[in-house]
Design a protein around this motif. Structure first.
Motif, PDB file in Angstrom:
ATOM      1  N   LYS A 374       0.824  -1.209   0.000  1.00  0.00           N
ATOM      2  CA  LYS A 374       0.000   0.000   0.000  1.00  0.00           C
ATOM      3  C   LYS A 374       0.858   1.259   0.000  1.00  0.00           C
ATOM      4  N   ARG A 375       2.031   1.174   0.633  1.00  0.00           N
ATOM      5  CA  ARG A 375       2.920   2.336   0.677  1.00  0.00           C
ATOM      6  C   ARG A 375       3.602   2.571  -0.665  1.00  0.00           C
ATOM      7  N   ARG A 378       0.727   3.642  -4.723  1.00  0.00           N
ATOM      8  CA  ARG A 378      -0.252   4.644  -4.312  1.00  0.00           C
ATOM      9  C   ARG A 378      -0.360   5.737  -5.373  1.00  0.00           C
ATOM     10  N   ASP A 417      -6.342   1.244  -4.423  1.00  0.00           N
ATOM     11  CA  ASP A 417      -5.077   0.509  -4.479  1.00  0.00           C
ATOM     12  C   ASP A 417      -4.985  -0.308  -5.762  1.00  0.00           C
ATOM     13  N   CYS A 420      -4.651   1.758  -8.948  1.00  0.00           N
ATOM     14  CA  CYS A 420      -3.293   2.276  -9.052  1.00  0.00           C
ATOM     15  C   CYS A 420      -2.347   1.183  -9.535  1.00  0.00           C
TER      16      CYS A 420
END
Length: 437
Positions: A374-375, A378, A417, A420
């Motif tokens: 997730k980091r 994004r 998420d 992306c």
């Protein structure tokens, strides 16, 4: 048997590579001192001294079935495959940084001693499982600990080491961790009850409203028709005290106050533009009439049973996958574990082929693979050089993005998420749209 103290302890733990741990306290920087990816199981004390955010991180990494709570645990055991450490040092900066407390212990590698420590750790685990046998009971204990921790931070007893979170990162551990309440106008205080000069902010309620201290209130400004006033931004208020008859009002006399003589504390999540838009959309939708401000008298009590559903609606409005719709907590834990294994396998191949750097591997050692994904993946983030290398090598199936988009793992991620991830893959290789659809 080798004596270790000061900075020797850190070096010893890096050599031992603990697989199982039993410690009283775990700090937010726990992963700094061990190889997190090798840890299989931990027994800890869920009491003030252990950071509740650290517990959530470890549970994300190991799964709740491998995180055990023993309230009266005071031992410190770090058990590796061929060596172990025992001593006074907790899995915290105070215990291991060599800059806090004076700590000492021993490294042992004799087989009988290792077997004895393993049996002792197993007995701690058995006691813990008997006390907190389910994920639900563990979460309830974390919720209580989080309230204690927040109060300790507010009063300055504990240093604040929490980092601000956005709504997608927020993990609720209790159904009433925060309230949602409309506000309008200033509150007049009863000076016989309220400590004047120490009130930073306040919200008034009915006397029978079930408002508790050590909670947060998500305050939103209402128009006369009870719907959100979009000219005024919502804000957070931390409830430090609840005072009966603290407000001068005919109906709303109970007062929840935030004191101005307390240390600042990060709220559950930041009120970004996206979060504010989602909040207003839910309040305007009519799905939760109990939250609207056009009822007289308005009470917070009818909103309390609906708080989990309200939070889920906020997540859905942001495009996040509803957790309840995907599976229960234990099944999610299992899915996270499988995802971590898939990422680990892909990362080992990518490192061997030099598609990616060890920096990402370092992130995986410190945090769960879902959190790292997730980091890294994004909106607005640059396409990583590693992804470009994978595309050139026709190896995009090894990327975070591709594995995230596998059908079984999609419940772990929000719609944003996943979109992306698709965008990144198309940017790296336009033909890959067909492969991951």
């Amino acid at each position: 048997m080798q004596l270790v103290h000061g900075s020797d302890i850190q070096r010893a733990l890096r050599d031992i590579l603990p697989i199982r741990i039993a410690v009283a306290y775990v700090g937010i920087d726990w992963a700094t001192y061990i190889e997190a990816k090798l840890l299989k199981e931990i027994v800890l004390s869920p009491t003030l001294g252990t950071n509740p955010s650290a517990i959530m991180e470890i549970a994300d990494l190991l799964g709740w079935e491998n995180v055990h709570f023993l309230d009266n645990l005071h031992a410190k055991i770090y058990l590796g495959a061929t060596k172990a450490a025992v001593g006074s040092f907790n899995l915290t900066a105070n215990g291991l940084s060599a800059e806090g407390l004076e700590e000492a212990g021993f490294v042992v590698q004799e087989s009988r001693a290792l077997a004895g420590l393993d049996a002792l750790l197993e007995s701690y685990k058995s006691q813990a499982v008997a006390t907190y046998p389910t994920t639900k009971e563990k979460l309830e204990r974390v919720a209580a600990l989080r309230a204690q921790w927040d109060r300790a931070v507010k009063t300055g007893a504990i240093r604040n080491d929490a980092k601000p979170k956005e709504l997608p990162e927020y993990q609720s551990v209790a159904p009433d961790e925060f309230y949602v309440c409309w506000v309008a106008g200033e509150v007049q205080y009863n000076e016989d009850v309220v400590p004047m000069g120490m009130v930073k902010d306040a919200v008034s309620f009915l006397e029978n409203d079930k408002v508790q201290p050590d909670r947060w209130i998500l305050c939103w400004c209402a128009r006369n028709d009870g719907l959100p006033d979009e000219r005024r931004k919502p804000y957070w208020l931390h409830v430090d005290e609840v005072l009966s008859n603290g407000a001068l009002d005919e109906q709303y006399t109970k007062l929840a106050i935030e004191r101005n003589d307390r240390c600042p504390l990060p709220p559950p999540f930041e009120l970004t533009d996206a979060a504010v838009s989602a909040l207003r959309a839910i309040l305007n939708s009519g799905r939760f009439p109990a939250f609207q401000g056009n009822v007289n008298p308005w009470s917070i009590n009818p909103t309390l049973p609906q708080l989990p559903a309200f939070l889920e609606a906020l997540r859905e409005e942001l495009g996040m996958v509803p957790i309840a719709a995907s599976s229960n907590a234990d099944q999610i834990d299992s899915l996270k574990k499988i995802f971590a294994e898939r990422i680990r396998t892909a990362m080992d191949i990518s490192l061997e082929k030099k598609y990616v750097t060890h920096a990402i591997d370092g992130l995986l050692q410190a945090r769960h693979a879902v959190d790292v994904a997730k980091r890294l993946v994004r909106p607005g983030a640059d396409i990583k050089s590693g992804l470009k290398k994978l595309a050139r090598a026709k190896a995009l199936h090894l990327s975070f993005e591709s594995i995230m988009l596998e059908k079984q793992f999609q419940p772990l991620f929000s719609h944003q998420d996943l979109e992306c991830a698709r965008f990144n893959l198309m940017e790296a290789d336009p033909l890959y749209q067909v492969k991951c659809s």
